[in-house]
Each structure stands twice: as C-alpha cells, then as structure tokens.
Design an enzyme around this catalytic site. Structure first.
Site, PDB file in Angstrom:
ATOM      1  N   LYS A 287       0.916  -1.299   0.113  1.00  0.00           N
ATOM      2  CA  LYS A 287      -0.024  -0.002  -0.034  1.00  0.00           C
ATOM      3  C   LYS A 287       0.719   1.056  -0.016  1.00  0.00           C
ATOM      4  CE  LYS A 287      -3.697   2.452   2.534  1.00  0.00           C
ATOM      5  NZ  LYS A 287      -4.664   2.269   3.656  1.00  0.00           N
TER       6      LYS A 287
ATOM      7  N   GLU B 233      10.358  -4.604   4.718  1.00  0.00           N
ATOM      8  CA  GLU B 233      10.623  -5.876   4.261  1.00  0.00           C
ATOM      9  C   GLU B 233      10.252  -6.193   2.732  1.00  0.00           C
ATOM     10  OE1 GLU B 233       8.879  -4.695   6.781  1.00  0.00           O
ATOM     11  OE2 GLU B 233       8.747  -6.201   8.681  1.00  0.00           O
TER      12      GLU B 233
ATOM     13  N   GLY C  82      -4.985  -1.824   4.738  1.00  0.00           N
ATOM     14  CA  GLY C  82      -4.127  -3.047   4.157  1.00  0.00           C
ATOM     15  C   GLY C  82      -4.947  -4.558   4.486  1.00  0.00           C
ATOM     16  N   ARG C  83      -5.361  -4.531   5.927  1.00  0.00           N
ATOM     17  CA  ARG C  83      -5.957  -5.836   6.069  1.00  0.00           C
ATOM     18  C   ARG C  83      -7.088  -6.084   5.568  1.00  0.00           C
ATOM     19  NH1 ARG C  83      -4.910  -2.487  10.287  1.00  0.00           N
ATOM     20  NH2 ARG C  83      -6.600  -1.586  11.468  1.00  0.00           N
TER      21      ARG C  83
ATOM     22  N   GLU D 260      -5.052  -6.709  14.675  1.00  0.00           N
ATOM     23  CA  GLU D 260      -4.393  -5.168  14.274  1.00  0.00           C
ATOM     24  C   GLU D 260      -5.715  -4.222  14.394  1.00  0.00           C
ATOM     25  OE1 GLU D 260      -0.962  -4.790  11.374  1.00  0.00           O
ATOM     26  OE2 GLU D 260      -2.481  -4.075  10.217  1.00  0.00           O
TER      27      GLU D 260
ATOM     28  N   HIS E 107      -5.543 -32.944  17.782  1.00  0.00           N
ATOM     29  CA  HIS E 107      -4.364 -33.836  18.317  1.00  0.00           C
ATOM     30  C   HIS E 107      -3.304 -33.311  19.073  1.00  0.00           C
ATOM     31  CE1 HIS E 107      -6.524 -37.491  16.750  1.00  0.00           C
ATOM     32  NE2 HIS E 107      -6.932 -36.777  15.724  1.00  0.00           N
TER      33      HIS E 107
ATOM     34  N   LYS F 213       9.163  -0.843  13.764  1.00  0.00           N
ATOM     35  CA  LYS F 213       9.413  -0.562  12.429  1.00  0.00           C
ATOM     36  C   LYS F 213      10.538   0.663  12.684  1.00  0.00           C
ATOM     37  CE  LYS F 213       5.521  -0.992   9.698  1.00  0.00           C
ATOM     38  NZ  LYS F 213       4.489  -0.226   8.708  1.00  0.00           N
TER      39      LYS F 213
END
Ligand code: F6P
Length: 540
Positions: free
Chosen positions: A206, A212, A267-268, A353, A384, A504
């Site tokens: 965005k 990263e 973003g999400r 978030e 399990h 960040k």
C-alpha cells in the site's frame, strides 16, 4: 460521552451474567428442546448455529440493546456512506466499495468511487487474461509460468490465504508463491528452482515503503537482472500494486504496470482490491468477480438486516459476551477444511490489528477489554495437539467451527469422517461427560476425575454448502463485519495501526548498527546494546 461500561445496557448485562454464569449448557438444552433449531441464523449461504453458547434469548436481547446504545448501526451507515470514520488518519473506510457492483454509488469527498474500482478491476482482468493466455510474455518471449507476490501483512496474508483456499479453482499449470519475510531464506526458497525468464513479480505494498517488501523487491530485481541482463526486462517481469505512484516510479517500475488502490482501503481489508492480483492470475477474472459478489452479498446483509438477524453483528456480540463478561482472552477459529489452512493467520491480522487498541475513539484509555487473541488451525489436526486444553484446561476458550457440506474432492469416505469430527467436538465441548457417566463405563475410581469432562465450553458452528470463490467472499466479509461490530461497541478505532510503527522505526535505526564495517556507539537500553554487541561479535 457516557462510557460504554457506565450505560444501563452494560450494567444489565453484568447483572445478567451473574445470574447465568454457572448455568450449564446441559441445562439450557434441557430447558429448551428446540434450542438447536431456534438459535441459528442464515445469511447468503452461511448458516450459523449459536445454540451451544452460554446464553439465553434474554442475553441476545440485552446484547442487541447494547449494540443499539453503542451506535453500531450508525457507525455502519457512516462507513457505507463514505464518512471518515478512521478518525486518527482522517480516512474513509470503504472496503465495501471494492465489491460494489457497477452502477452502485458510494461517494468519498463528493466523488463516486465505484467507477474507479471497476476501472482497476477491468485493467487487472485484462492483464490477468494476457498472462494466463500467454499473450503477455517475459523479456525473452517465454511464457510466464511463475508468479511471485512480494508483500507483507495485508499485502500478503489475504492473497496468500485466498490462493490456498481457492487453489482448486486455479490454473494448475502455473506456480504461485508468496514472499513476505525479510529473512532472505524466504526469497531464496521461493525462487531456488524457478527460471527468471518465466517469472513475474508482483510487488504489493500500500505504502511502497515497507522495509521488508522493498528489501525483497530489490533482491528480486537483482535476481531477474542477473539472469536476463537488461534493464528493459523489468517492465515485463515486475508489476506493482500500491496507492503510492511516486514511490513505485522511484523504485523503477513503470507506472503503466501499476494497479492502483486507495487510502480508504486498509491493508488488512485489501485483498479484494488490486492487492488480490496474484489471486486473480490464479483463478481468473471470472472467479475473482464471483468472490467479490460473495463479499457483496454479505455486505448487503450486514447493511440491511436488523441486529437480531444480522449474522456478523450477532457473532460480534457473542464475542463481546465472552470477552467482556466471562473474561475470555482468546478465540479459536477452527476451519475443518485443509484449503483454509491459512484462514486463521489471515483473521489474526484482521482482528488483532483492528481491535488491538487501548484508547477510545476520543483518545481516553479504555476501562474494558478490547480485541481478543485469535488463534487456531484447520481441524482435525488441532484435535491431536491443543484441544486437550480446550476440553479439560482451566481457561475458557470460545471456538468457531467452520465446515463445508460438499468436499472439493470425493476421496473415499474422508469427508464424512472429517465432518463427524466437526460435529462431535462442539458436542463434547458443550455437554462433556459427568463423573457418573464415566463411572458407569467401568472406569476405575482413581481415573474418574481425569476422564471427566466438565463441558460448558461455548462454540459457534458455521456450516457452508461448499467452498467456492463466492462462499469464501461471504465468509471473509462475515468476519470483517464481526470485527467492525466489536470495535464499535468498544468505541475504538478499528482502522488504524499505530502500534506497529514504533518497532518499525527502531529497526530502521538498528540496521546500520549491524554493519560489520562500522563501529557504532550504541545508546539503546543496556539489554539491547548487549544483544547487538553479541550479535556483531558472533556474526564476525
Ligand atoms: O504491519 C503494519 C502494516 O502497516 C499493515 O497494516 C500492512 O498490512 C502491512 O504493514 C504492509 O503494509 P504495506 O502494504 O504498506 O507494505
């Protein structure tokens, strides 16, 4: 403004909780023979059974009153009207516009955004058709067979989750991979056996400034140029998805090859925007359109259904009941479908978030719990591993079970075995097994307490006819609006994420301090200084 915990509606729920807290689901079911049929809701293709929750019709009535008092409907209407409900960033919140059909009108600052949405969708569709048909080739004229999405957070989790979910609808002759981690291993593994001449990178960000993603994108450019040796290759092997045209150009991607979205898409909440380009390349524009229609169907339900019948609102209110009155800290989301292996990862960002906030919309500290911890993985695997704690541990963990009636593949009787487990777990969690029942099975006395199940563990069960682009869209929109409902009740801004900024920024400060050719004066706290020194020494 009256704090939500000081309202009569909240106080009534607190009182009601005291009356209901020790009531067992066994008794609630015994007292109401049609509970399993009456405590359920349908919207689109989704069926929600919420009968195995520790609540009564009165609880729902009180929760609905709380939602009205908190102004959930007004905030929802403000969102659909394009008002700037993301107050800290002064932005509209309009992921619902991403799936509005052509011709519908949703305005921001007096401008209808639906035509822009469809213009980008059309460009994406055109590009996807060209790549999928082989009309778009790489720099050497070879067909594109591999697509790598480079992005992180909302620019990764959504398309990655949806690609996994819908891979059975994808072009199986193509390879799709997702690189997110700045750990170079992620890039290395994603590219190790691919031919650069056949590989297309989608740089999805965005902001187009995320450390990263930019680090991975630069590495991808070097990897491509090392093989193809010509700057002109970039135009054929790189496209960008972003809101930031200037940064895309600065990076060296021709903005002709950029697919745009807008600051009113969080973003999400973005994988149904151009951020979903990798998914569209996989399943084709028609499959993508089908998914958007599914989202839209749930949007319409959320926008128009009264709270009592509003599936996302009821799901959100039940979550508030456990989070704020029973003190539950987490929610397990358990899809019984291997294709949904990444659903919970995706919902973690969506929920945590969005609602991981501790000040109100007016900036006052909250005096109540907000967003829960979301976790889980597909059934039956978790059974399990960690279900033991859900069944017999000391913590209250509300669970959402999600199942599909038709399997994607008929493999022996697997699907009935899978679904039998999906039906059995909520049953066991709700009703448990008493000491008398255990004893009656001839279990020796010393084992009886260990083999007794208290039960009374709450669950929702969501049943869907089959997994498809359409039903995936409905399911994701359901959870988006559930998160919205909860944020509205807690009076927090579900649409900013300042909490990720500090880490960040500190990382950016530390990067040069790790450079072996320098000898930096470290002035962090003594722990961070010592860790950096040790790292430098061991790195050599
Ligand atoms: O982790 C913080 C965050 O800002 C997320 O909200 C976002 O989805 C992610 O980083 C990636 O951001 P971008 O798409 O701008 O690279």
């Amino acid at each position: 403004m009256t704090r939500i915990v000081d309202t009569a509606e909240w106080q009534e729920l607190a009182h009601h909780y005291e009356q209901l807290r020790d009531t067992h689901l066994r008794d609630l079911f015994a007292a109401q023979p049609d509970r399993g049929e009456s405590m359920c809701l349908e919207a689109g293709d989704l069926y929600l059974d919420y009968s195995k929750n520790r609540l009564t019709a009165d609880t729902i009535r009180l929760l609905v009153a709380l939602a009205r008092r908190a102004g959930v409907e007004q905030l929802r209407d403000a969102m659909f009207a394009g008002e700037k409900i993301n107050i800290t960033e002064h932005r509209a919140v309009l992921h619902v516009a991403l799936r509005a059909p052509r011709g519908e009108q949703i305005t921001v600052d007096g401008q209808d955004v639906v035509p822009q949405v469809h213009e980008v969708l059309d460009r994406m569709g055109d590009f996807a058709r060209r790549v999928r048909s082989g009309a778009w080739t790489g720099h050497t004229g070879q067909r594109i067979r591999n697509v790598i999405n480079i992005g992180i957070g909302g620019s990764d989790l959504g398309p990655r989750m949806a690609y996994e979910a819908l891979r059975d609808f994808s072009d199986r002759s193509m390879t799709f991979r997702f690189v997110s981690n700045v750990d170079g291993t992620d890039f290395w593994e994603a590219t190790r056996n691919l031919d650069p001449a056949e590989t297309l990178f989608i740089v999805a960000s965005k902001t187009f400034t995320t450390l990263e993603t930019m680090t991975n994108a630069r590495t991808a450019r070097q990897w491509t140029l090392a093989a193809l040796g010509d700057d002109a290759a970039i135009a054929k092997h790189f496209v960008a998805v972003s809101t930031n045209e200037a940064e895309v150009a600065k990076f060296g991607i021709d903005t002709v090859n950029m697919f745009e979205f807008w600051d009113w898409v969080g973003g999400r909440y973005s994988y149904d925007s151009a951020i979903g380009l990798s998914l569209m390349l996989a399943i084709g524009p028609d499959g993508f359109a089908e998914m958007l229609a599914g989202f839209h169907r749930m949007d319409q339900h959320f926008r128009t259904a009264p709270i009592e019948q509003n599936l996302p609102m009821i799901l959100g209110l039940i979550g508030v009941w456990y989070n704020n009155f029973f003190g539950a800290e987490t929610v397990a989301i358990l899809p019984y479908n291997q294709y949904l292996a990444r659903l919970t990862d995706y919902l973690q960002q969506l929920d945590m978030e969005s609602d991981g906030k501790s000040v109100t919309r007016d900036g006052e500290p909250v005096a109540w719990q907000t967003g829960p911890i979301i976790w889980g993985q597909p059934g039956t695997n978790g059974q399990h591993a960690y279900y033991q704690l859900i069944h017999q541990g000391t913590k209250l963990i509300p669970c959402d079970f999600i199942g599909f009636c038709q399997p994607r593949h008929q493999v022996g009787d697997h699907h009935n075995v899978l679904m039998a487990n999906l039906f059995a777990q909520p049953q066991a969690l709700a009703f448990g097994k008493t000491a008398e029942e255990v004893r009656a099975e001839g279990v020796p006395d010393f084992q009886v307490p260990h083999r007794t199940f208290a039960g009374n563990h709450p669950t929702n069960t969501i049943l869907v006819p089959e997994l498809s682009p359409d039903t995936l869209g409905q399911l994701i929109a359901l959870y988006e609006h559930k998160v919205f409902t909860q944020g509205a009740i807690w009076n927090i801004n579900s649409f900013d994420q300042w909490g990720v900024e500090l880490g960040k920024k500190l990382a950016l400060d530390i990067v040069p301090e790790l450079d072996a050719t320098t000898d930096p004066a470290l002035d962090h706290d003594s722990s961070t200084n010592a860790l950096i020194r040790r790292y430098r020494r061991l790195r050599g």
